[in-house]
Scaffold this motif. Structure first.
Motif, PDB file in Angstrom:
ATOM      1  N   ASP A 104     -26.363 -36.317  17.625  1.00  0.00           N
ATOM      2  CA  ASP A 104     -24.967 -35.806  18.467  1.00  0.00           C
ATOM      3  C   ASP A 104     -24.723 -34.465  19.556  1.00  0.00           C
ATOM      4  N   ILE A 105     -25.352 -33.269  19.304  1.00  0.00           N
ATOM      5  CA  ILE A 105     -26.047 -31.995  19.563  1.00  0.00           C
ATOM      6  C   ILE A 105     -27.269 -31.807  18.855  1.00  0.00           C
ATOM      7  N   THR A 106     -27.787 -31.344  20.922  1.00  0.00           N
ATOM      8  CA  THR A 106     -29.489 -31.595  20.679  1.00  0.00           C
ATOM      9  C   THR A 106     -29.899 -30.499  22.032  1.00  0.00           C
ATOM     10  N   TYR A 107     -31.216 -30.356  21.675  1.00  0.00           N
ATOM     11  CA  TYR A 107     -31.219 -29.528  23.566  1.00  0.00           C
ATOM     12  C   TYR A 107     -31.252 -30.313  24.142  1.00  0.00           C
ATOM     13  N   CYS A 108     -31.103 -29.545  25.674  1.00  0.00           N
ATOM     14  CA  CYS A 108     -31.631 -30.097  27.068  1.00  0.00           C
ATOM     15  C   CYS A 108     -32.695 -29.769  27.903  1.00  0.00           C
ATOM     16  N   TRP A 109     -33.202 -29.937  27.926  1.00  0.00           N
ATOM     17  CA  TRP A 109     -34.541 -29.733  28.306  1.00  0.00           C
ATOM     18  C   TRP A 109     -34.945 -29.888  29.675  1.00  0.00           C
ATOM     19  N   HIS A 110     -34.064 -30.314  30.736  1.00  0.00           N
ATOM     20  CA  HIS A 110     -34.201 -29.878  32.601  1.00  0.00           C
ATOM     21  C   HIS A 110     -34.528 -28.221  32.480  1.00  0.00           C
ATOM     22  N   PRO A 111     -35.612 -27.843  33.444  1.00  0.00           N
ATOM     23  CA  PRO A 111     -36.035 -27.258  33.644  1.00  0.00           C
ATOM     24  C   PRO A 111     -34.559 -25.809  34.025  1.00  0.00           C
ATOM     25  N   LYS A 112     -33.985 -26.376  34.286  1.00  0.00           N
ATOM     26  CA  LYS A 112     -32.703 -25.088  34.986  1.00  0.00           C
ATOM     27  C   LYS A 112     -31.442 -24.695  33.777  1.00  0.00           C
ATOM     28  N   LEU A 113     -31.727 -26.283  32.644  1.00  0.00           N
ATOM     29  CA  LEU A 113     -30.781 -25.934  31.967  1.00  0.00           C
ATOM     30  C   LEU A 113     -31.327 -24.852  30.099  1.00  0.00           C
ATOM     31  N   ARG A 114     -32.186 -25.783  29.444  1.00  0.00           N
ATOM     32  CA  ARG A 114     -32.623 -25.723  28.561  1.00  0.00           C
ATOM     33  C   ARG A 114     -31.730 -24.666  27.588  1.00  0.00           C
ATOM     34  N   VAL A 115     -30.611 -25.466  26.910  1.00  0.00           N
ATOM     35  CA  VAL A 115     -29.343 -25.034  26.175  1.00  0.00           C
ATOM     36  C   VAL A 115     -29.330 -26.296  25.107  1.00  0.00           C
ATOM     37  N   LEU A 116     -28.645 -25.723  24.118  1.00  0.00           N
ATOM     38  CA  LEU A 116     -28.075 -26.896  23.096  1.00  0.00           C
ATOM     39  C   LEU A 116     -26.736 -27.684  23.956  1.00  0.00           C
ATOM     40  N   VAL A 117     -26.772 -28.548  23.859  1.00  0.00           N
ATOM     41  CA  VAL A 117     -25.678 -30.085  24.791  1.00  0.00           C
ATOM     42  C   VAL A 117     -25.054 -30.720  23.360  1.00  0.00           C
ATOM     43  N   GLY A 118     -23.810 -31.613  24.152  1.00  0.00           N
ATOM     44  CA  GLY A 118     -23.427 -32.368  23.234  1.00  0.00           C
ATOM     45  C   GLY A 118     -23.583 -33.691  23.812  1.00  0.00           C
ATOM     46  N   GLY A 119     -23.669 -34.868  23.066  1.00  0.00           N
ATOM     47  CA  GLY A 119     -23.863 -36.108  23.627  1.00  0.00           C
ATOM     48  C   GLY A 119     -22.942 -36.747  24.270  1.00  0.00           C
ATOM     49  N   ASP A 120     -21.530 -35.959  24.476  1.00  0.00           N
ATOM     50  CA  ASP A 120     -20.180 -36.728  25.231  1.00  0.00           C
ATOM     51  C   ASP A 120     -20.478 -35.617  26.714  1.00  0.00           C
ATOM     52  N   TRP A 121     -21.395 -34.761  26.480  1.00  0.00           N
ATOM     53  CA  TRP A 121     -21.336 -33.490  27.785  1.00  0.00           C
ATOM     54  C   TRP A 121     -22.054 -34.120  28.753  1.00  0.00           C
TER      55      TRP A 121
ATOM     56  N   ASP B 158     -26.354 -38.045  25.897  1.00  0.00           N
ATOM     57  CA  ASP B 158     -26.647 -38.385  25.224  1.00  0.00           C
ATOM     58  C   ASP B 158     -27.732 -39.821  25.684  1.00  0.00           C
ATOM     59  N   ASN B 159     -27.504 -40.051  26.776  1.00  0.00           N
ATOM     60  CA  ASN B 159     -27.942 -41.622  27.767  1.00  0.00           C
ATOM     61  C   ASN B 159     -28.941 -40.378  29.064  1.00  0.00           C
ATOM     62  N   CYS B 160     -29.453 -39.218  29.297  1.00  0.00           N
ATOM     63  CA  CYS B 160     -29.875 -38.901  30.067  1.00  0.00           C
ATOM     64  C   CYS B 160     -31.597 -38.656  29.309  1.00  0.00           C
ATOM     65  N   LEU B 161     -32.312 -38.046  30.529  1.00  0.00           N
ATOM     66  CA  LEU B 161     -33.363 -38.223  31.033  1.00  0.00           C
ATOM     67  C   LEU B 161     -33.884 -36.841  29.321  1.00  0.00           C
ATOM     68  N   TYR B 162     -33.029 -35.825  29.777  1.00  0.00           N
ATOM     69  CA  TYR B 162     -33.539 -34.913  29.428  1.00  0.00           C
ATOM     70  C   TYR B 162     -33.381 -34.130  27.796  1.00  0.00           C
ATOM     71  N   TYR B 163     -32.139 -35.257  27.555  1.00  0.00           N
ATOM     72  CA  TYR B 163     -31.518 -34.927  25.930  1.00  0.00           C
ATOM     73  C   TYR B 163     -32.861 -35.146  25.303  1.00  0.00           C
TER      74      TYR B 163
END
Length: 83
Positions: A55-72, A44-49
């Protein structure tokens, strides 16, 4: 007026669920995706969040692109630029 009641049965995983579980497991290993932060680095403090208000949202990093949790955290964590 009475409501219709549908019996959908007990939930059971389908073959596609097992296939996706294996694929996502490999993705988590390849990405070094973890369900806990790495020090101060967290999703949740990453550019791609995508939505830092959730608390849960999409990670748009080109190699990931999945739902992730803020604490991950993952190896592609990147600081949000201050501009």
């Amino acid at each position: 007026m009475t409501e219709a009641v549908y019996d959908v049965g007990a939930p059971e995983p389908k073959p596609i669920d097992e296939e996706l579980s294996v694929k996502l497991g490999h993705l988590a290993e390849d990405a070094i995706l973890r369900g806990k932060p790495n020090g101060a680095e967290r999703c949740d403090n990453c550019l791609y969040y995508l939505d830092t208000d959730k608390d849960i949202t999409y990670c748009w990093h080109p190699k990931l692109r999945v739902l992730v949790g803020g604490d991950w955290w993952c190896q592609w964590w990147e600081e949000i630029p201050e501009d």
